[in-house]
Design an enzyme around this catalytic site. Structure first.
Site, PDB file in Angstrom:
ATOM      1  N   LYS A  77       0.880  -1.178   0.000  1.00 50.97           N
ATOM      2  CA  LYS A  77       0.000   0.000   0.000  1.00 50.97           C
ATOM      3  C   LYS A  77       0.907   1.215   0.000  1.00 50.97           C
ATOM      4  CE  LYS A  77      -2.452   1.546   3.661  1.00 50.97           C
ATOM      5  NZ  LYS A  77      -3.565   1.693   4.617  1.00 50.97           N
ATOM      6  N   ARG A 121     -10.391  -2.091   7.172  1.00 47.62           N
ATOM      7  CA  ARG A 121      -9.452  -3.119   7.658  1.00 47.62           C
ATOM      8  C   ARG A 121      -9.023  -2.818   9.089  1.00 47.62           C
ATOM      9  NH1 ARG A 121      -4.702  -0.390   9.223  1.00 47.62           N
ATOM     10  NH2 ARG A 121      -3.006  -0.634   7.745  1.00 47.62           N
ATOM     11  N   MET A 229      -6.326   1.212  19.213  1.00 50.34           N
ATOM     12  CA  MET A 229      -6.163   1.261  17.757  1.00 50.34           C
ATOM     13  C   MET A 229      -5.522   2.544  17.246  1.00 50.34           C
ATOM     14  SD  MET A 229      -7.395  -1.675  17.224  1.00 50.34           S
ATOM     15  CE  MET A 229      -7.205  -1.656  15.455  1.00 50.34           C
ATOM     16  N   GLY A 230      -5.410   3.568  18.077  1.00 50.38           N
ATOM     17  CA  GLY A 230      -4.961   4.868  17.585  1.00 50.38           C
ATOM     18  C   GLY A 230      -3.457   5.013  17.477  1.00 50.38           C
ATOM     19  N   THR A 231      -2.719   4.277  18.297  1.00 52.93           N
ATOM     20  CA  THR A 231      -1.265   4.465  18.347  1.00 52.93           C
ATOM     21  C   THR A 231      -0.585   3.638  17.267  1.00 52.93           C
ATOM     22  OG1 THR A 231      -1.323   5.008  20.679  1.00 52.93           O
ATOM     23  CG2 THR A 231       0.774   4.230  19.813  1.00 52.93           C
ATOM     24  N   ASP A 232      -0.120   4.346  16.231  1.00 54.07           N
ATOM     25  CA  ASP A 232       0.514   3.669  15.100  1.00 54.07           C
ATOM     26  C   ASP A 232       1.809   4.371  14.708  1.00 54.07           C
ATOM     27  OD1 ASP A 232      -0.579   5.988  14.148  1.00 54.07           O
ATOM     28  OD2 ASP A 232      -1.711   5.087  12.515  1.00 54.07           O
ATOM     29  N   LYS A 236       3.112   8.360  19.937  1.00 51.38           N
ATOM     30  CA  LYS A 236       1.680   8.415  20.265  1.00 51.38           C
ATOM     31  C   LYS A 236       1.399   7.520  21.471  1.00 51.38           C
ATOM     32  CE  LYS A 236      -0.396   9.359  15.720  1.00 51.38           C
ATOM     33  NZ  LYS A 236      -1.181   8.787  14.627  1.00 51.38           N
ATOM     34  N   GLY A 302      -3.472  -2.748  18.342  1.00 50.48           N
ATOM     35  CA  GLY A 302      -3.651  -2.826  16.879  1.00 50.48           C
ATOM     36  C   GLY A 302      -2.838  -1.742  16.186  1.00 50.48           C
TER      37      GLY A 302
END
Ligand code: NAD
Length: 331
Positions: A77, A121, A229-232, A236, A302
């Site tokens: 991607k 996803r 799910m927010g910490t990528d 963060k 995630g």
């Protein structure tokens, strides 16, 4: 990709505008659950992520790629974040496209719009964790965050488990209607709460762009499942590192969890060891029992892996080809 397929001299194109019609939440869930299982079994791996500041339009651009040997899916991607898109060109700020290649020959097979796909996803990942780790008697879902991703997260969670009530907190309370609207559409009551109110939740999804923890250990009751799910990205953080040291921690990919995921902080302070983090695919495969008691706090970190994008894109291409709706061009 099986069923209808492109020939060795064709490329299938499924543009952004067609994704909503080609992808069901069930299909996204199934594709993500399957690829998590393949990762844990050693049949699929993600490649190192490239992320660069372009020095143009303040944009961040990068690639997330991988190879799923079990599913026969190879690709990447490409895309990122253009912060001025909305105001300057009425386009959304996150822009991405997925490219799939034939793993046998290396030829390009498909080009798929990646924007809606990314939201679906990501929501599928937290839902997979809810399916496998939430207590069976869980009734109250807590939401922290009310931005673009939050509505997708909420809808997918409500489709995965029969929650009876949704409670929500957001740093910017004026955004909470993004949650209440979805809950209402799904026929589930919604109530805004303070962070202390999250103690009522049996499952909590955090989906913010925060760089400091908002959810603290005393906001979480025993037996809760958290999907963070927010910490990528490095730096963060959404939840207190003490929550991770008191929880059984699962993730999509350990290497990302400890470096760019929510676990980076607990790992950094020594409150958690890398060996304590389990890939959710091991639970899906039955190699790890998952939740072991009703009092245990489980946490899914995630981080978002390229293989999720590729798995979902491959399933979209299958549907588009089967329906004869993909644009197929000679190459
Ligand atoms: P968004 O900009 O639409 O919403 C941001 C949310 O964070 C809002 O609810 C906002 O109120 C909240 N927020 C902003 N600053 C905050 C702070 N300092 N403290 C607490 N809350 C704060 O963003 P989005 O598209 O909904 O994405 C949310 C997060 O999810 C981002 O960090 C994004 O990078 C991440 N994300 C993760 C994945 C993954 O696979 N894990 C995929 C996509 C997006």
């Amino acid at each position: 990709m099986d069923g209808a397929a492109v020939t060795a001299h064709e490329l299938a194109i499924v543009p952004e505008g067609m994704i909503a019609d080609m992808l069901t939440r069930d299909a996204a869930f199934e594709a993500v659950e399957k690829v998590f299982a393949a990762m844990a079994a050693g049949d699929a791996s993600n490649f190192p992520v490239v992320r660069e500041a372009l020095g143009h339009e303040d944009a961040l651009y990068g690639f997330k790629g991988g190879f799923d040997r079990a599913g026969g899916v190879l690709g990447l991607k490409a895309g990122g974040y253009w912060p001025h898109n909305l105001e300057r060109r009425s386009l959304i700020n996150h822009q991405s496209t997925v490219f799939l290649f034939d793993p046998d020959s290396g030829r390009v097979k498909a080009m798929v719009g990646g924007n809606l796909l990314t939201a679906l996803r990501t929501a599928a990942a937290s839902s997979v964790s809810i399916k496998h780790l939430v207590r069976k008697d869980a009734e109250v879902l807590g939401m922290i965050g009310a931005g673009h991703q939050a509505g997708f997260q909420l809808r997918a969670a409500l489709e995965t488990h029969r929650f009876k009530k949704v409670i929500g907190w957001n740093m910017h309370p004026e955004m909470l209607p993004n949650l209440s609207r979805v809950a209402e559409e799904m026929g589930v009551p919604f109530e805004p709460v303070e962070l202390t109110g999250m103690r009522e939740a049996d499952a909590i999804i955090t989906i913010t762009s925060s760089f400091a923890p908002t959810l603290m250990a005393d906001h979480v009751s025993p037996g809760t499942h958290l999907a963070c799910m927010g910490t990528d990205t490095k730096g963060k953080q959404e939840v207190d590192a003490a929550i991770l040291s008191g929880a059984t921690v699962f993730t999509d990919e350990v290497a990302q969890s400890v470096s760019i995921g929510e676990a980076q902080h607990a790992i950094g302070s020594g409150a958690l060891a890398e060996a304590d983090i389990t890939e959710i695919g091991s639970v899906i495969n039955g190699a790890h029992p998952g939740r072991s008691s009703d009092d245990e706090i489980t946490l899914f970190d995630g981080t978002g892996v390229g293989l999720q994008d590729l798995a979902v894109a491959a399933s979209i291409v299958d549907v588009a080809l089967e329906r004869g709706e993909a644009t197929v061009v000679p190459i």
